[in-house]
Motif scaffolding. Structure first.
Motif, short mmCIF file in Angstrom:
data_model
loop_
_atom_site.label_atom_id
_atom_site.label_comp_id
_atom_site.label_asym_id
_atom_site.label_seq_id
_atom_site.Cartn_x
_atom_site.Cartn_y
_atom_site.Cartn_z
N VAL A 1 0.89 -1.18 0.00
CA VAL A 1 0.00 0.00 0.00
C VAL A 1 0.92 1.23 0.00
CG1 VAL A 1 -2.07 -1.06 0.93
CG2 VAL A 1 -0.33 -0.31 2.51
N ASP A 2 1.08 1.82 -1.17
CA ASP A 2 2.15 2.82 -1.32
C ASP A 2 1.71 4.25 -1.02
OD1 ASP A 2 0.58 2.80 -3.64
OD2 ASP A 2 2.19 3.73 -4.79
N ARG A 3 0.42 4.46 -0.77
CA ARG A 3 -0.02 5.82 -0.46
C ARG A 3 -1.00 5.81 0.71
NH1 ARG A 3 -2.81 8.70 -3.01
NH2 ARG A 3 -3.79 7.19 -4.38
N PRO A 4 -0.93 6.82 1.57
CA PRO A 4 -1.91 6.89 2.67
C PRO A 4 -3.29 7.21 2.11
CG PRO A 4 -0.61 8.91 2.57
CD PRO A 4 -0.03 7.99 1.54
N GLY A 5 -4.33 6.86 2.86
CA GLY A 5 -5.67 7.23 2.43
C GLY A 5 -6.69 6.15 2.69
N THR A 6 -7.87 6.37 2.13
CA THR A 6 -9.03 5.52 2.37
C THR A 6 -9.32 4.71 1.12
OG1 THR A 6 -9.84 7.30 3.75
CG2 THR A 6 -11.42 5.57 3.19
N TYR A 7 -9.25 3.40 1.24
CA TYR A 7 -9.45 2.51 0.10
C TYR A 7 -10.44 1.42 0.48
CZ TYR A 7 -5.31 5.15 -1.00
OH TYR A 7 -4.46 6.19 -1.21
N SER B 1 -13.15 -2.18 4.12
CA SER B 1 -12.31 -0.97 4.06
C SER B 1 -10.83 -1.30 4.18
CB SER B 1 -12.58 -0.04 5.24
OG SER B 1 -13.90 0.34 5.32
N ILE B 2 -10.05 -0.46 3.54
CA ILE B 2 -8.59 -0.46 3.73
C ILE B 2 -8.23 0.96 4.17
CG2 ILE B 2 -6.33 -0.77 2.66
CD1 ILE B 2 -7.69 -2.49 0.50
N ARG B 3 -7.53 1.05 5.29
CA ARG B 3 -7.18 2.37 5.82
C ARG B 3 -5.67 2.44 5.95
NH1 ARG B 3 -10.81 3.49 10.94
NH2 ARG B 3 -8.98 3.91 12.18
N VAL B 4 -5.05 3.29 5.16
CA VAL B 4 -3.59 3.40 5.17
C VAL B 4 -3.21 4.72 5.81
CG1 VAL B 4 -1.49 3.31 3.78
CG2 VAL B 4 -3.52 2.06 3.02
N SER B 5 -2.44 4.63 6.90
CA SER B 5 -2.05 5.86 7.59
C SER B 5 -0.63 6.26 7.22
CB SER B 5 -2.22 5.70 9.10
OG SER B 5 -1.59 4.51 9.51
N LEU B 6 -0.27 7.47 7.61
CA LEU B 6 1.05 8.00 7.30
C LEU B 6 2.10 7.33 8.16
CD1 LEU B 6 0.19 11.78 7.10
CD2 LEU B 6 1.20 10.44 5.27
N PRO B 7 3.35 7.31 7.69
CA PRO B 7 4.43 6.81 8.55
C PRO B 7 4.52 7.68 9.81
CG PRO B 7 5.21 7.22 6.30
CD PRO B 7 3.82 7.77 6.39
N ASP B 8 5.03 7.09 10.89
CA ASP B 8 5.17 7.84 12.16
C ASP B 8 5.94 9.13 11.91
OD1 ASP B 8 3.81 5.91 13.50
OD2 ASP B 8 5.61 4.78 14.06
N GLY B 9 5.49 10.20 12.56
CA GLY B 9 6.20 11.47 12.46
C GLY B 9 5.67 12.37 11.35
N HIS C 1 -6.51 11.31 -1.78
CA HIS C 1 -5.83 12.58 -2.07
C HIS C 1 -6.42 13.69 -1.22
CE1 HIS C 1 -3.28 11.19 -5.34
NE2 HIS C 1 -4.27 10.34 -5.58
N TYR C 2 -5.54 14.58 -0.75
CA TYR C 2 -5.99 15.69 0.09
C TYR C 2 -6.72 16.73 -0.74
CZ TYR C 2 -2.78 13.55 3.39
OH TYR C 2 -2.15 12.66 4.20
N VAL C 3 -7.83 17.19 -0.18
CA VAL C 3 -8.72 18.12 -0.87
C VAL C 3 -8.55 19.51 -0.24
CG1 VAL C 3 -11.19 18.65 -1.16
CG2 VAL C 3 -10.39 16.29 -1.37
N GLN C 4 -8.58 20.55 -1.06
CA GLN C 4 -8.67 21.90 -0.52
C GLN C 4 -10.03 21.96 0.19
OE1 GLN C 4 -6.34 24.08 -0.36
NE2 GLN C 4 -7.58 25.71 0.52
N PRO C 5 -10.02 22.14 1.53
CA PRO C 5 -11.25 21.88 2.30
C PRO C 5 -12.44 22.73 1.85
CG PRO C 5 -9.36 22.17 3.75
CD PRO C 5 -8.89 22.53 2.38
N PHE C 6 -13.61 22.10 1.82
CA PHE C 6 -14.85 22.84 1.61
C PHE C 6 -15.95 22.18 2.44
CE2 PHE C 6 -17.13 20.06 -1.45
CZ PHE C 6 -16.08 19.27 -1.92
#
Ligand SMILES: O=C1O[C@H]([C@@H](O)CO)C(O)=C1O
Length: 545
Positions: free
Chosen positions: A94-100, A117-125, A239-244
């Motif tokens: 799973v090469d990218r963080p996010g919701t799959y 669901s598959i939930r991929v979180s960021l590496p620590d830090g 992918h991160y969204v410009q919040p709305f």
């Protein structure tokens, strides 16, 4: 880190909406277990097919399978089906963080309940461009009481038998069918079965929740809302969204979103979470779950009037949400500014030899019996048509606003062969179906890639002018995108992932009826195929040492 999962897939009697039927479960559950991982972790899932009489394949939706195209889980494209009694080992990064997501990809099996669901979180830090206290996931689905067999036989019969509107909507696998509906045999429907008590999400007043909302509906486009609470959209398809901010979130089958919700309303009561059908005239009651302010009892303190949801046939707010979705300003992946190839894909409902089908450029897709990946790699040119599928349609003469005078189409199992590393534009063009004044919403999902969403428009895409309106500055990347009624949607992707990849309408019956295509790219760069994906059609025994 390697995450090892052992899954047993079988049919069980379950009552997710109070009505008892056969459901496909994973280790006894539907939705199946959530896969949790960190970016760059390896997932191994050893799947045992205990369905007794039915094949199986599982797709890891949104995972690009870089270097492992054979583990995409698409029966007929990347592997042979897993036969009853067999065990198949999927292994991928799973090469990218996010919701799959994951779900069945054999016949119309997904809607029998095999999903999760598959939930991929960021590496620590590392941190996300937004803050929250707690992370929760829910999957929205629509639910039918008919078996996948009844449905798929109906769709492939002449006269055609349409699947119709779903019996209920499920939130995280729970819904409510009205057991007093006339004609239900005794003992089948039980309104007080705890299996169909509504899903309750318990939340702590004052805290901010990241709510990951996904849809794996078989048919329905949905609106989702939480009574009295706004939602801030922060992630889409990884992918991160410009919040709305939205009051209701429109979500199409195959999409995932993260929204932030602050539990800042009167904590002495609970609130409804509801989901409604849009885009098709609803005859399915809304799905309901409970946003439960701790420490209230989850079943009490609810209003008698759950929010009713937006008008089903107003496309304007749905176009507006699509247009609002942009890449987060600090996480822009700038697209290539020009394309090497453009493929226009007219989406139509057709007749083929009297059967009802869906087509791209008047060609309705059939899966071959030998998976493309094997056929391509082992150069078995005879197992699928070598006539390239059309890259456009009769633009001058085709009236997208009316039922076509000639509804006939052809079928083919031909594929698009892309130059490796080419930048490819896809223009999805919607049209009237074979019913008057009807143009449906089609969520298109691409395997093996994320694409940039360059634009949406109404009417016919004008190849000479509409390209000038593309967003080449901050487009969102996604893996699933809606094609709105009578509209067009423009996508761009890089053909940089060696393999054979399906691109299809995520409405299960529409793909079953031919609404999909396959792209091949860089097949000579694909490594040695595992023998576990073979064993059907011409791939039988084809890679003996
Ligand atoms: O494929 C479909 O068939 C029906 C209808 O067009 C004919 O019954 C429908 O709504 C679809 O999406």
């Amino acid at each position: 880190t390697v995450h090892y999962h052992k899954w047993d897939v079988k049919y069980e009697f379950k009552s997710p909406d109070c009505y008892k039927k056969l459901v496909i479960t994973i280790n006894g559950k539907s939705p199946g277990p959530t896969i949790l991982a960190k970016q760059n972790d390896t997932i191994i899932v050893e799947v045992k097919n205990s369905l007794l009489t039915e094949n199986l394949a599982i797709h890891w939706h949104g995972i690009r399978q870089i270097g492992t195209p054979w583990f995409d889980g698409t029966e007929g494209v990347t592997q042979c089906p897993i036969v009853p009694g067999d065990t198949f080992k999927y292994q991928f990064v799973v090469d990218r963080p996010g919701t799959y997501l994951y779900h069945a990809h054999y016949g119309m099996q997904r809607e029998a309940g095999l999903y999760g669901s598959i939930r991929v979180s960021l590496p620590d830090g590392e941190s996300e461009p937004f803050a929250y206290d707690y992370d929760r996931s829910i999957i929205l689905t629509d639910w039918y009481h008919n078996s996948t067999y009844e449905q798929s036989v109906g769709l492939s019969s002449n006269p055609f038998v349409w699947v119709g509107e779903p019996h209920s909507l499920l939130i995280q696998g729970k819904g409510k069918f009205d057991c007093s509906t006339p004609g239900i045999p005794a003992g089948v429907c039980n309104a007080s079965n705890p299996e169909c008590s509504p899903y309750a999400m318990t939340i702590v007043p004052g805290k901010t929740y990241r709510l990951r909302v996904s849809s794996l509906t078989a048919l329905s486009a949905l609106s989702f809302q939480i009574e009295g609470h706004n939602m801030t959209v922060v992630e889409a398809d990884g992918h991160y969204v410009q919040p709305f901010v939205v009051q209701n979130l429109f979500i199409y089958s195959g999409e995932t979103y993260s929204v932030l919700v602050k539990a800042d309303k009167d904590p002495s009561r609970n609130y409804w979470m509801t989901t409604n059908v849009v885009s098709r005239k609803p005859s399915t009651p809304p799905g309901q779950a409970i946003f439960n302010y701790y420490p209230n009892h989850p079943r009490r303190f609810l209003s008698n009037t759950p929010p009713s949801g937006p008008v089903w046939d107003d496309v304007e707010p749905r176009f507006a949400q699509s247009l609002a979705l942009k890449a987060h300003k600090d996480h822009i992946h700038t697209p290539p500014q020009t394309a090497d190839t453009t493929i226009v894909m007219l989406n139509t409902q057709n007749h083929v030899n009297g059967y009802v089908r869906w087509s791209v450029n008047n060609v309705s897709f059939n899966l071959p019996h030998t998976p493309y990946l094997v056929a391509l790699k082992l150069k078995m040119n005879h197992v699928f048509s070598q006539v390239p599928p059309p890259i456009g349609y009769d633009y001058q003469n085709y009236d997208i606003h009316n039922v076509s005078k000639n509804t006939n189409a052809t079928t083919s199992d031909a594929i698009y062969r892309l130059d490796f590393n080419a930048t490819v534009d896809i223009i999805l063009q919607n049209a009237n179906s074979m019913s008057n004044n009807t143009s449906e919403t089609h969520p298109w999902h691409l395997h093996g890639h994320d694409f940039w969403v360059l634009g949406y428009g109404k009417g016919k895409f004008d190849i000479n002018n509409d390209q000038n309106k593309f967003n080449l500055v901050d487009p969102i990347m996604k893996n699933t995108v809606p094609l709105h009624p009578y509209g067009w949607t423009a996508l761009r992707f890089k053909a940089d992932n060696p393999g054979a990849w399906l691109f299809h309408c995520h409405i299960e019956s529409h793909f079953f009826m031919g609404m999909g295509v396959v792209f091949e790219e860089g097949i000579d760069r694909v490594g040695k195929l595992p023998s576990s994906i073979m064993g059907c059609g011409e791939s039988k025994g084809s890679q003996r040492p």
